[in-house]
Design an enzyme around this catalytic site. Structure first.
Site, PDB file in Angstrom:
ATOM      1  N   SER A 157      43.531 -77.915  30.372  1.00 21.27           N
ATOM      2  CA  SER A 157      41.861 -77.497  31.167  1.00 21.27           C
ATOM      3  C   SER A 157      41.184 -78.927  31.202  1.00 21.27           C
ATOM      4  CB  SER A 157      41.617 -76.151  30.970  1.00 21.27           C
ATOM      5  OG  SER A 157      41.404 -76.303  29.483  1.00 21.27           O
ATOM      6  N   ASN A 158      41.437 -78.931  29.475  1.00 27.78           N
ATOM      7  CA  ASN A 158      39.335 -80.118  28.725  1.00 27.78           C
ATOM      8  C   ASN A 158      40.295 -81.334  29.159  1.00 27.78           C
ATOM      9  OD1 ASN A 158      42.447 -79.176  27.047  1.00 27.78           O
ATOM     10  ND2 ASN A 158      40.608 -78.597  25.540  1.00 27.78           N
ATOM     11  N   LYS A 183      53.547 -79.822  35.470  1.00 26.01           N
ATOM     12  CA  LYS A 183      53.080 -78.675  36.407  1.00 26.01           C
ATOM     13  C   LYS A 183      51.523 -78.826  36.671  1.00 26.01           C
ATOM     14  CE  LYS A 183      51.073 -75.155  35.352  1.00 26.01           C
ATOM     15  NZ  LYS A 183      50.072 -73.793  35.897  1.00 26.01           N
ATOM     16  N   HIS A 185      47.118 -79.019  36.291  1.00 25.51           N
ATOM     17  CA  HIS A 185      46.009 -77.925  36.115  1.00 25.51           C
ATOM     18  C   HIS A 185      45.608 -77.884  37.478  1.00 25.51           C
ATOM     19  CE1 HIS A 185      43.722 -75.452  34.401  1.00 25.51           C
ATOM     20  NE2 HIS A 185      44.114 -75.389  33.035  1.00 25.51           N
ATOM     21  N   GLY A 240      47.363 -75.641  25.503  1.00 28.23           N
ATOM     22  CA  GLY A 240      46.221 -74.668  26.262  1.00 28.23           C
ATOM     23  C   GLY A 240      45.625 -73.396  25.136  1.00 28.23           C
ATOM     24  N   SER A 241      45.556 -72.277  25.507  1.00 24.49           N
ATOM     25  CA  SER A 241      45.521 -71.089  24.584  1.00 24.49           C
ATOM     26  C   SER A 241      46.683 -70.693  23.760  1.00 24.49           C
ATOM     27  CB  SER A 241      44.939 -69.805  25.824  1.00 24.49           C
ATOM     28  OG  SER A 241      46.390 -69.867  26.768  1.00 24.49           O
ATOM     29  N   GLU A 264      50.644 -76.907  21.564  1.00 25.12           N
ATOM     30  CA  GLU A 264      49.210 -77.097  20.821  1.00 25.12           C
ATOM     31  C   GLU A 264      48.243 -76.030  21.767  1.00 25.12           C
ATOM     32  OE1 GLU A 264      45.340 -77.474  20.636  1.00 25.12           O
ATOM     33  OE2 GLU A 264      46.588 -79.716  21.967  1.00 25.12           O
ATOM     34  N   CYS A 301      39.876 -78.804  20.893  1.00 27.35           N
ATOM     35  CA  CYS A 301      40.690 -78.215  20.310  1.00 27.35           C
ATOM     36  C   CYS A 301      40.623 -78.368  18.840  1.00 27.35           C
ATOM     37  CB  CYS A 301      42.139 -78.727  20.178  1.00 27.35           C
ATOM     38  SG  CYS A 301      42.650 -80.357  20.914  1.00 27.35           S
ATOM     39  N   GLU A 392      39.301 -67.657  17.308  1.00 21.01           N
ATOM     40  CA  GLU A 392      38.815 -69.092  18.313  1.00 21.01           C
ATOM     41  C   GLU A 392      38.172 -68.737  19.660  1.00 21.01           C
ATOM     42  OE1 GLU A 392      40.358 -72.661  20.461  1.00 21.01           O
ATOM     43  OE2 GLU A 392      41.182 -71.195  20.632  1.00 21.01           O
TER      44      GLU A 392
END
Length: 527
Positions: A157-158, A183, A185, A240-241, A264, A301, A392
């Protein structure tokens, strides 16, 4: 032009019945483009094509792959300002960030092109036969890296460019000889489709096999789950998360043939503030920390979500200066309303914990999706006792922990989860007195920083962007830099194989001129 369709190899396809739109967080409205989520049939077609492409692509020479990667870079640049406009509309990020991230993406592609064109990355090792060795003859053995197969990359996303469609995971997998299915986002599907069109054009121009790259739209988790479970998929890249990465990791492990997931995930990137550094330069470090916490609305991140200091007058002074500096910075737009809501929710959760004090909080802004930065403080004892405070918070947020002494500081570091980075702010003659702190931090991170803040990841051979779980799913690998190619290959040996049937990297004549380990001697010479 954005069609909203999926790329199944070079063919645009829209057979699904589920549609969605991306969102402009600056304008707080839907973007006009409509995207069609990939159907199960389209997923099957993409994977089947990729598997067929692998049979050819894995044999591509380093020069052929290098040309492909450099042509991708050229085609991305050829998309011009229109690509940057779409990036900004879908992310809310400023134009300068879009230009910088595009430059980083181009740099990554060219770096991998240089790597595979030179060729030594395959780590060729040769042990020649000794037929008259006693008591047993020695066979001829030759080893090199071999690509795994089809790789599924989940766009982040970022980073709509650098960690997405043609980002580091894709560039490194293609460099290794693995076809890629992205895939895309859902927050930047338009940006993804435009970049995918550049990859497809490059594949066609350089005569790459059909299916070497596909780009699939998805608004939820179904497409990703189906891809990870497919028996012809051999590896996964994810940024991502923790929740998302762990779910994919578990799913891949439950397959009849488990496959690696290189994820990651979360990190709060602790910053250790040593006493003498604060005594001598507290204002300098307050300015630096405030800038790092708020950079990009805290959506990196490597955002410093945790600061650790030992109680002292200098720490009190630093805390006041940090509060002043954090309030001087105007809030920024977050990537999406859902990310903004998650920030607010996690912010409130940690702020409501017992023993927490607010150091500074920017007044709520009238702009939608703009995150107000916040700094909290808490004692070392309470932080140790409350694991909720270790979470986080994705956004411009950080906790300053006040430790009683070095012993408590070390204890806190040792109990942290794995992190991408750890920073130590210190005077040069001071760090010698804190070896236990340095050692403890080194055991919890993938990159340790002296007198610097963690935001910013240099793309170079020496970079490690990974760390102990849960910062990444496998701390032996990096997600950034040319070393990340090692995620998509496996060691493979040839025993007593005819010289003319060996890959060029292992032939006696060394036609590629690469560095090889021959009978335990590093050389570029022929045998």
């Amino acid at each position: 032009m954005i069609t909203g369709k999926n790329y199944i190899g070079s063919q645009l396809s829209a057979n699904g019945d589920k549609t969605f739109k991306t969102f402009n967080p600056q304008e707080n409205i839907d973007n006009s483009w409509q995207f069609i989520e990939a159907s199960n049939e389209e997923i099957e077609s993409a994977v089947t094509l990729a598997h067929k492409a692998f049979l050819t692509f894995q044999k591509s020479t380093g020069k052929e792959k290098a040309l492909f990667l450099r042509t991708i870079a050229d085609e991305i640049l050829a998309l011009g300002d229109n690509l940057l406009d779409v990036y900004c509309q879908e992310s809310g990020l400023p134009r300068g960030r879009a230009e910088g991230e595009r430059g980083r993406t181009i740099g990554q592609l060219n770096a991998f092109a240089d790597l595979v064109e030179e060729g030594s990355w395959v780590e060729a090792a040769i042990d020649t036969a000794i037929p008259d060795r006693v008591p047993l003859p020695k066979v001829d053995l030759r080893k090199m890296k071999r690509p795994l197969g089809t790789v599924v990359v989940f766009g982040s996303s970022n980073f709509p460019f650098a960690y997405s469609t043609a980002g580091g995971d894709t560039a490194s997998a293609l460099a290794a000889g693995c076809p890629v299915i992205v895939k895309s986002h859902p927050m930047h599907a338009g940006t993804g489709e435009m970049v995918a069109s550049a990859v497809i054009k490059a594949a066609q121009k350089t005569n790459m096999p059909e299916g070497v790259f596909s780009n699939l739209n998805s608004s939820g988790i179904e497409v990703g789950v189906t891809l990870v479970k497919h028996p012809l998929v051999k590896a996964v890249g994810f940024t991502g998360s923790i929740k998302g990465g762990r779910s994919l990791y578990d799913l891949a492990g439950q397959r009849e043939e488990p496959i690696p997931v290189f994820a990651e995930m979360g990190s709060i990137n602790p910053v250790v503030l040593l006493p003498e550094a604060l005594k001598q330069n507290s204002e300098k470090w307050a300015v630096a920390c405030a800038g790092s916490v708020t950079l990009g609305a805290g959506q990196f991140c490597t955002n410093p979500g945790l600061m650790l200091g030992i109680k002292s007058d200098a720490l009190k002074t630093f805390t006041k200066q940090l509060a002043a500096e954090i309030l001087k910075i105007s809030p920024s737009c977050m990537l999406n309303p859902s990310i903004y809501k998650n920030y607010q929710s996690n912010n409130e959760l940690l702020s409501s914990q017992s023993g927490i004090e607010v150091v500074a909080e920017y007044a709520k802004t009238d702009y939608p999706n703009y995150a107000s930065q916040k700094i909290l403080t808490v004692s070392g004892k309470i932080f140790l006792e409350n694991p909720v405070l270790h979470r986080e918070v994705f956004g411009p947020f950080s906790i300053l922990v006040q430790c009683e002494d070095e012993i408590e500081l070390v204890s806190i570091i040792e109990k942290l989860e794995g992190q991408l980075t750890g920073s130590i702010l210190a005077e040069e003659n001071e760090i010698e007195n804190y070896e236990e702190v340095v050692d403890a931090l080194g055991n919890r991170v993938g990159r340790i920083i002296f007198n610097g803040l963690p935001t910013g990841v240099e793309v170079c051979p020496s970079m490690v962007h990974g760390g102990p779980y849960p910062s990444s799913s496998d701390s032996r690998f990096t997600a950034v830099g040319i070393g990340s190619i090692k995620r998509w290959v496996r060691p493979f040996s040839y025993q007593n194989w005819p010289n003319n049937k060996l890959p060029e990297a292992l032939q006696n004549e060394n036609p590629l001129g690469i560095a090889r380990l021959v009978n335990n001697v590093q050389t570029r010479d022929s045998i």
